[in-house]
Design a protein around this motif. Structure first.
Motif, PDB file in Angstrom:
ATOM      1  N   ILE A  76     115.844 -38.792 -16.083  1.00  0.00           N
ATOM      2  CA  ILE A  76     115.035 -37.517 -15.868  1.00  0.00           C
ATOM      3  C   ILE A  76     115.882 -36.320 -16.206  1.00  0.00           C
ATOM      4  N   GLN A  77     115.212 -35.599 -16.901  1.00  0.00           N
ATOM      5  CA  GLN A  77     115.869 -34.196 -17.450  1.00  0.00           C
ATOM      6  C   GLN A  77     114.897 -33.036 -16.712  1.00  0.00           C
ATOM      7  N   THR A  78     115.349 -32.189 -16.179  1.00  0.00           N
ATOM      8  CA  THR A  78     114.542 -30.985 -15.610  1.00  0.00           C
ATOM      9  C   THR A  78     115.263 -29.796 -16.306  1.00  0.00           C
ATOM     10  N   VAL A  79     114.531 -28.447 -15.987  1.00  0.00           N
ATOM     11  CA  VAL A  79     114.921 -27.382 -16.492  1.00  0.00           C
ATOM     12  C   VAL A  79     116.345 -27.046 -16.123  1.00  0.00           C
ATOM     13  N   GLU A  80     116.795 -27.467 -14.620  1.00  0.00           N
ATOM     14  CA  GLU A  80     118.014 -27.380 -14.462  1.00  0.00           C
ATOM     15  C   GLU A  80     119.250 -28.051 -15.265  1.00  0.00           C
ATOM     16  N   THR A 107     107.465 -21.179 -17.943  1.00  0.00           N
ATOM     17  CA  THR A 107     108.500 -21.312 -18.878  1.00  0.00           C
ATOM     18  C   THR A 107     109.351 -22.497 -18.833  1.00  0.00           C
ATOM     19  N   PRO A 108     109.586 -23.129 -17.594  1.00  0.00           N
ATOM     20  CA  PRO A 108     110.481 -24.256 -17.621  1.00  0.00           C
ATOM     21  C   PRO A 108     109.895 -25.259 -18.209  1.00  0.00           C
ATOM     22  N   GLY A 109     108.386 -25.621 -18.201  1.00  0.00           N
ATOM     23  CA  GLY A 109     107.735 -26.428 -19.058  1.00  0.00           C
ATOM     24  C   GLY A 109     107.793 -26.271 -20.394  1.00  0.00           C
ATOM     25  N   MET A 110     107.854 -25.000 -20.827  1.00  0.00           N
ATOM     26  CA  MET A 110     107.647 -24.827 -22.281  1.00  0.00           C
ATOM     27  C   MET A 110     109.055 -25.094 -23.038  1.00  0.00           C
ATOM     28  N   LEU A 111     110.107 -24.586 -22.014  1.00  0.00           N
ATOM     29  CA  LEU A 111     111.628 -25.179 -22.484  1.00  0.00           C
ATOM     30  C   LEU A 111     111.702 -26.483 -22.805  1.00  0.00           C
ATOM     31  N   MET A 112     111.266 -27.134 -21.829  1.00  0.00           N
ATOM     32  CA  MET A 112     111.374 -28.600 -22.033  1.00  0.00           C
ATOM     33  C   MET A 112     110.565 -29.230 -23.098  1.00  0.00           C
ATOM     34  N   ALA A 113     109.225 -28.738 -23.175  1.00  0.00           N
ATOM     35  CA  ALA A 113     108.738 -28.921 -24.510  1.00  0.00           C
ATOM     36  C   ALA A 113     109.082 -28.685 -25.661  1.00  0.00           C
ATOM     37  N   ALA A 114     110.028 -27.221 -25.788  1.00  0.00           N
ATOM     38  CA  ALA A 114     110.472 -26.925 -27.021  1.00  0.00           C
ATOM     39  C   ALA A 114     111.897 -27.706 -27.374  1.00  0.00           C
ATOM     40  N   VAL A 115     112.439 -28.159 -26.354  1.00  0.00           N
ATOM     41  CA  VAL A 115     113.745 -28.911 -26.378  1.00  0.00           C
ATOM     42  C   VAL A 115     113.213 -30.192 -27.071  1.00  0.00           C
ATOM     43  N   GLN A 116     112.144 -30.716 -26.617  1.00  0.00           N
ATOM     44  CA  GLN A 116     111.724 -32.111 -26.895  1.00  0.00           C
ATOM     45  C   GLN A 116     111.319 -31.989 -28.573  1.00  0.00           C
ATOM     46  N   LEU A 117     110.529 -31.172 -29.110  1.00  0.00           N
ATOM     47  CA  LEU A 117     110.233 -30.683 -30.149  1.00  0.00           C
ATOM     48  C   LEU A 117     111.026 -30.622 -31.033  1.00  0.00           C
ATOM     49  N   ILE A 118     112.001 -29.809 -30.733  1.00  0.00           N
ATOM     50  CA  ILE A 118     113.100 -29.606 -31.707  1.00  0.00           C
ATOM     51  C   ILE A 118     114.139 -30.718 -31.843  1.00  0.00           C
ATOM     52  N   GLU A 119     114.275 -31.802 -30.984  1.00  0.00           N
ATOM     53  CA  GLU A 119     115.058 -33.046 -31.017  1.00  0.00           C
ATOM     54  C   GLU A 119     114.328 -33.740 -32.026  1.00  0.00           C
ATOM     55  N   ARG A 120     112.989 -33.887 -31.972  1.00  0.00           N
ATOM     56  CA  ARG A 120     112.390 -34.884 -32.855  1.00  0.00           C
ATOM     57  C   ARG A 120     111.883 -34.131 -34.163  1.00  0.00           C
ATOM     58  N   ASN A 121     111.921 -32.704 -34.382  1.00  0.00           N
ATOM     59  CA  ASN A 121     111.640 -32.202 -35.567  1.00  0.00           C
ATOM     60  C   ASN A 121     112.450 -30.808 -35.359  1.00  0.00           C
ATOM     61  N   PRO A 122     113.679 -30.929 -35.962  1.00  0.00           N
ATOM     62  CA  PRO A 122     114.523 -29.545 -35.910  1.00  0.00           C
ATOM     63  C   PRO A 122     114.072 -28.525 -36.563  1.00  0.00           C
ATOM     64  N   HIS A 123     113.334 -28.458 -37.585  1.00  0.00           N
ATOM     65  CA  HIS A 123     112.826 -27.396 -38.211  1.00  0.00           C
ATOM     66  C   HIS A 123     111.218 -27.505 -38.361  1.00  0.00           C
ATOM     67  N   PRO A 124     110.556 -27.101 -37.133  1.00  0.00           N
ATOM     68  CA  PRO A 124     109.067 -27.248 -37.415  1.00  0.00           C
ATOM     69  C   PRO A 124     108.454 -26.175 -38.030  1.00  0.00           C
ATOM     70  N   SER A 125     107.333 -26.158 -38.612  1.00  0.00           N
ATOM     71  CA  SER A 125     106.585 -24.822 -39.121  1.00  0.00           C
ATOM     72  C   SER A 125     105.944 -24.283 -37.757  1.00  0.00           C
ATOM     73  N   ILE A 126     105.324 -23.433 -37.963  1.00  0.00           N
ATOM     74  CA  ILE A 126     104.531 -22.648 -36.846  1.00  0.00           C
ATOM     75  C   ILE A 126     103.366 -23.674 -36.685  1.00  0.00           C
ATOM     76  N   ALA A 127     102.833 -24.393 -37.356  1.00  0.00           N
ATOM     77  CA  ALA A 127     101.543 -25.367 -37.044  1.00  0.00           C
ATOM     78  C   ALA A 127     102.156 -26.399 -36.422  1.00  0.00           C
ATOM     79  N   GLU A 128     103.406 -26.796 -36.512  1.00  0.00           N
ATOM     80  CA  GLU A 128     104.184 -27.952 -35.751  1.00  0.00           C
ATOM     81  C   GLU A 128     104.554 -27.523 -34.328  1.00  0.00           C
ATOM     82  N   ILE A 129     105.021 -26.289 -34.230  1.00  0.00           N
ATOM     83  CA  ILE A 129     105.460 -25.626 -33.292  1.00  0.00           C
ATOM     84  C   ILE A 129     104.050 -25.453 -32.402  1.00  0.00           C
ATOM     85  N   ARG A 130     102.946 -25.096 -32.652  1.00  0.00           N
ATOM     86  CA  ARG A 130     101.763 -25.038 -32.027  1.00  0.00           C
ATOM     87  C   ARG A 130     101.410 -26.326 -31.624  1.00  0.00           C
ATOM     88  N   GLU A 131     101.297 -27.496 -32.372  1.00  0.00           N
ATOM     89  CA  GLU A 131     100.876 -28.728 -32.102  1.00  0.00           C
ATOM     90  C   GLU A 131     102.037 -29.371 -30.886  1.00  0.00           C
TER      91      GLU A 131
END
Ligand code: FES
Ligand code: FES
Length: 169
Positions: A76-80, A107-131
């Motif tokens: 398990i990884q948390t924002v900490e 923000t903590p949840g957004m950060l975890m979602a952002a890290v997850q997204l960038i790990e899977r798709n390092p260069h997302p489009s704005i549409a992919e970020i929204r999704e």
């Protein structure tokens, strides 16, 4: 007569962790109340807002919906767990610089979602970020600064290593 709850063991932010808790207690509450990691926030408590997002075995989960029993043996990884050696994680740095946080509840949840997204798709489009952040709600920012933060993060993320393709001739 005192109740003796089972011990549940998992890896938390890279370290072995054991906690005695009612098996159906929400992971969110175990993190905040038993383990004193209050970075993970409660918004709706119903799986709708993503404020309580943590990563469990590499998947983004709403910790308000996860009974701690399900965390047995999980990673398990948390924002900490994002910052290391006193240095902000690049996602935290990007949110800081781009104004991606206002009240901070999402923000903590957004950060975890952002890290997850960038790990899977390092260069997302704005549409992919929204999704990628669609499961996380923010009442303050109007989302644009959050999307810009993730875009800024993506520009600092190295390209994934390319697999060498050998063509047989
Ligand atoms: S508090 Fe868990 S999804 Fe809203
Ligand atoms: S910054 Fe306040 S809810 Fe997102």
């Amino acid at each position: 007569m005192s109740t003796s709850w089972p011990t549940i063991r998992f890896i938390l932010n890279g370290k072995a962790c054991a906690v005695q808790a009612p098996p159906m207690k929400r992971l969110l509450d175990v993190l905040r109340e038993d383990l004193h990691l209050t970075g993970t926030k409660e918004g709706c408590g119903e799986g709708e807002c993503g404020s309580c997002s943590v990563r469990m075995n590499g998947e983004l989960v709403n910790s308000c919906l996860v009974p701690v029993l399900q965390a047995e043996g999980a990673d398990i990884q948390t924002v900490e767990g994002l910052a290391s050696n006193g240095k902000l994680h690049p996602a935290q740095q990007a949110f800081l610089e781009c104004g991606g946080a206002q009240c901070g509840i999402c923000t903590p949840g957004m950060l975890m979602a952002a890290v997850q997204l960038i790990e899977r798709n390092p260069h997302p489009s704005i549409a992919e970020i929204r999704e990628g952040l669609a499961g996380n709600l923010c009442r303050c920012t109007g989302f644009m600064r959050i999307f810009e933060s993730v875009l800024a993060l993506s520009t600092r993320t190295p390209e994934p290593s390319q697999e060498k393709v050998h063509h047989a001739r």
